[in-house]
Design a protein around this motif. Structure first.
Motif, mmCIF file in Angstrom:
data_model
loop_
_atom_site.group_PDB
_atom_site.id
_atom_site.type_symbol
_atom_site.label_atom_id
_atom_site.label_comp_id
_atom_site.label_asym_id
_atom_site.label_seq_id
_atom_site.Cartn_x
_atom_site.Cartn_y
_atom_site.Cartn_z
ATOM 1 N N TYR A 37 21.605 -17.838 22.511
ATOM 2 C CA TYR A 37 20.173 -18.168 22.444
ATOM 3 C C TYR A 37 19.465 -17.663 23.710
ATOM 4 O O TYR A 37 18.470 -16.941 23.642
ATOM 5 C CB TYR A 37 19.943 -19.682 22.267
ATOM 6 N N MET A 38 20.009 -18.022 24.868
ATOM 7 C CA MET A 38 19.347 -17.677 26.132
ATOM 8 C C MET A 38 19.311 -16.159 26.349
ATOM 9 O O MET A 38 18.315 -15.615 26.824
ATOM 10 C CB MET A 38 20.081 -18.310 27.324
ATOM 11 N N ALA A 39 20.419 -15.480 25.986
ATOM 12 C CA ALA A 39 20.515 -14.053 26.318
ATOM 13 C C ALA A 39 19.854 -13.147 25.282
ATOM 14 O O ALA A 39 19.329 -12.101 25.634
ATOM 15 C CB ALA A 39 21.984 -13.665 26.475
ATOM 16 N N ALA A 40 19.878 -13.542 24.011
ATOM 17 C CA ALA A 40 19.411 -12.600 22.985
ATOM 18 C C ALA A 40 18.165 -13.061 22.246
ATOM 19 O O ALA A 40 17.451 -12.235 21.692
ATOM 20 C CB ALA A 40 20.538 -12.354 21.980
ATOM 21 N N ILE A 41 17.886 -14.354 22.240
ATOM 22 C CA ILE A 41 16.758 -14.825 21.417
ATOM 23 C C ILE A 41 15.558 -15.196 22.286
ATOM 24 O O ILE A 41 14.424 -14.846 21.971
ATOM 25 C CB ILE A 41 17.208 -16.004 20.519
#
Ligand code: HEM
Length: 239
Positions: free
Chosen positions: A198-202
């Motif tokens: 979530y944090m890295a890609a979204i």
């Protein structure tokens, strides 16, 4: 004028990250298919049964799971041979925690993401996050869990692999521990992985960090805003 960019990842770092992610996906898909206990099966018994029939039975599925696991370990051996310096830098960054700066960052980030800046002000706290280095404390926490968890998964995986072929009845207790630790480590890393993805890609504010996992570079303003201490070092030539 072209944007000022800073190098963040080497080609070998990018390779090992996506190789690791691909192996994780395949190991999870095949590993869940190996579970033969309706009480704990995350997708019900339909998924393991379908996967087993797709690959010609449970024995074949186990061999595929083991082969991907061995390939995963060999990938890391290859990476260490190619970029040992990079691995040392990564480990040093990830396991260096500055409690006075990193723990308040973690606390404030969680409050900001759930309740917003007002909540921090009501608690008498400055809503600005303490400056962070090459990785922020959230990234470090996940990296620590995935490194320790990864080593446990690999070691216990090799113990189970050998147990099928060479160990005798006297090793039953050790194998029991290997199975339990393998499951626990996968569960812990997987929980962190949901947040990591979530944090890295979204999350939109981390989009330049996501792109850097393909290009190797991040824009100056992103580095300054998210990784100020690293940005300071880059600007002063690493001093
Ligand atoms: C779809 C899957 C994944 C995506 C989209 C993803 C994305 C990213 C990105 C964008 C970064 C760079 C952060 C930065 O340097 O600014 C990163 C770093 C990292 N990734 Fe992943 N990743 C994925 C899967 C995984 C998996 C499966 C693992 C390990 C179990 C993993 C472990 C790490 C670690 C240890 C780092 C360095 C620390 C950190 O930034 O959290 N990633 N990932």
């Amino acid at each position: 004028m072209p944007k000022l960019m800073h190098k963040r990842h080497d080609a070998s770092d990018i390779f090992i990250h996506w190789f690791n992610a691909a192996c994780w996906l395949l190991l999870l898909l095949t590993g869940v298919g190996l579970i033969q206990n309706p009480a704990i099966d995350p997708f019900g018994s339909g998924y393991p049964a379908a996967l087993r029939s797709l690959v010609g039975g449970g024995t074949n599925l186990l061999v595929i799971h083991e082969a991907i696991g061995v390939l995963w370990i060999l990938g890391f051996v290859f990476y260490l041979a190619v970029n040992f310096k990079g691995a040392r830098f990564f480990l040093a960054e990830v396991f260096t925690v500055s409690p006075g700066r990193d723990l308040p960052w973690m606390f404030k980030k969680m409050v900001l993401m759930t309740l917003g800046p007002k909540a921090l002000k009501t608690m008498g706290q400055d809503p600005n996050l303490p400056e962070q280095g090459y990785y922020n404390m959230g990234q470090k926490a996940f990296a620590q869990a995935s490194i320790v968890g990864g080593v446990i998964i690999a070691v216990t995986g090799v113990v189970m692999l050998l147990s099928d072929r060479t160990f005798g009845a006297e090793s039953t207790v050790m194998i029991g521990w290997a199975v339990a630790l393998h499951f626990i480590a996968v569960g812990v890393v997987f929980a962190g992985l949901l947040v990591h993805i979530y944090m890295a890609a979204i999350s939109p504010e981390e989009r330049p960090g996501f792109r850097s996992m393909f290009t190797g570079v991040v824009p100056d303003d992103y580095a300054k805003h998210h990784h100020r201490l690293w940005w300071d070092k880059v600007r002063t030539g690493g001093k």
